[in-house]
Design a protein around this motif. Structure first.
Motif, PDB file in Angstrom:
ATOM      1  N   THR A  76       0.830  -1.220   0.000  1.00 46.96           N
ATOM      2  CA  THR A  76       0.000   0.000   0.000  1.00 46.96           C
ATOM      3  C   THR A  76       0.857   1.261   0.000  1.00 46.96           C
ATOM      4  O   THR A  76       0.523   2.250  -0.627  1.00 46.96           O
ATOM      5  CB  THR A  76      -0.958   0.045   1.199  1.00 46.96           C
ATOM      6  OG1 THR A  76      -0.189   0.070   2.419  1.00 46.96           O
ATOM      7  CG2 THR A  76      -1.904  -1.155   1.205  1.00 46.96           C
ATOM      8  N   GLY A 187      -4.929   1.927  -2.212  1.00 47.62           N
ATOM      9  CA  GLY A 187      -5.843   1.012  -1.543  1.00 47.62           C
ATOM     10  C   GLY A 187      -6.546   0.168  -2.582  1.00 47.62           C
ATOM     11  O   GLY A 187      -6.283   0.284  -3.793  1.00 47.62           O
ATOM     12  N   GLY A 198      -8.221   0.077   3.134  1.00 49.47           N
ATOM     13  CA  GLY A 198      -7.960   1.515   3.244  1.00 49.47           C
ATOM     14  C   GLY A 198      -6.541   1.902   3.606  1.00 49.47           C
ATOM     15  O   GLY A 198      -6.241   3.091   3.700  1.00 49.47           O
ATOM     16  N   ALA A 199      -5.671   0.904   3.832  1.00 49.62           N
ATOM     17  CA  ALA A 199      -4.263   1.180   4.163  1.00 49.62           C
ATOM     18  C   ALA A 199      -4.168   2.189   5.313  1.00 49.62           C
ATOM     19  O   ALA A 199      -5.005   2.173   6.219  1.00 49.62           O
ATOM     20  CB  ALA A 199      -3.509   1.633   2.921  1.00 49.62           C
TER      21      ALA A 199
END
Ligand SMILES: [Zn+2]
Ligand SMILES: [Zn+2]
Length: 259
Positions: A76, A187, A198-199
């Motif tokens: 990510t 993401g 969503g990292a």
């Protein structure tokens, strides 16, 4: 200082059918990130690679029903807590803006004394508990020397940009560029289930938006974009998963704070 030996270095939970979450409970909460494994028909996907304090790959391979399939690592962003075990994977995918962070990772130490006062303050201001003397409260095996910790170069084997698709055969997710916390953070959006990976853009804990390489204007733009998605479940880069209501609360609170 002698640290105890952890019984298991990684925590492992089945998040839902075909998705696994691995955690590092013996790493200080600031650096304790989530690794996800998504099992697919034609390939399996690992999202992020932890601190690299203990080997990650054997645990991942132990979960996979078919080790003959391709295994891709989706990075990510290239902060230390997401790339430590990246070198254990043959296929490493990252955004072009983070390629350098994988090929030449900045040296990192497990001794909290090596963390600058500015960073300590940034973490405290964000709402994290004070650092421990070491970034870990246990070691993964007897004889492990925290002073020998190093990030190994793991150059990208491919890049992913906004709008690209990660296709596991029976599971397709769209790559979303989410700058703000880091310039090339990406993401994954799985529209079929309303699931967002969503990292470090969005997780249910103190968000970090004030450090080097971070830009609040970009972060706000990322949030304005994310909130248009019909999100049902978020698997963030840290902390447990959460749902739609919390997703909108976190975004709304931060957009108000930054306005
Ligand atoms: Zn992180
Ligand atoms: Zn990060």
């Amino acid at each position: 200082m002698t640290l105890p030996i952890a019984r298991d270095w990684y925590g492992l939970q089945s998040a839902e059918e075909r998705i696994w979450c691995l955690t590092e409970p013996h790493v200080h909460p600031i650096f304790s990130a989530n690794t996800f494994l998504v099992l697919g028909r034609d390939a399996d996907l690992v999202i992020d690679a932890g601190m690299g304090i203990a080997p990650l790959r054997p645990l991942i391979d132990g979960i996979r029903p078919d080790r003959g399939k391709p295994l891709w690592l989706f990075v990510t962003h290239t902060h230390v807590d997401h790339i430590g075990a990246a070198h254990e994977f043959d296929t490493r995918l990252v955004h072009p803006l983070e390629v350098g962070g994988l090929a030449n990772p900045e040296p990192y130490s497990l001794d909290a004394g090596d963390i600058s006062p500015a960073f300590r303050q940034l973490f405290l201001d964000a709402g994290y508990p004070p650092l421990w003397p070491m970034l870990i409260d246990a070691v993964p095996r007897s004889g492990y020397d925290p002073a020998g910790y190093e990030l190994r170069p793991a150059p990208a084997t491919g890049t992913l940009e906004d709008g690209d698709t990660v296709d596991l055969g029976d599971w397709q997710a769209e790559v979303i560029h989410m700058p703000g916390h880091s310039p090339g953070q990406i993401g994954l959006w799985h529209e079929g289930s309303g699931t967002l990976f969503g990292a470090d853009a969005i997780y249910d804990g103190p968000l970090i938006y004030d450090g080097p390489g971070m830009r609040i204007e970009d972060y706000a733009e990322t949030f304005r974009r994310l909130r248009k998605l019909p999100v049902k479940t978020v698997y963030g880069g840290h902390d447990p998963a959460f749902g739609r209501q919390r997703f909108h609360e976190i975004i709304g609170d931060h957009l108000a704070l930054w306005a």
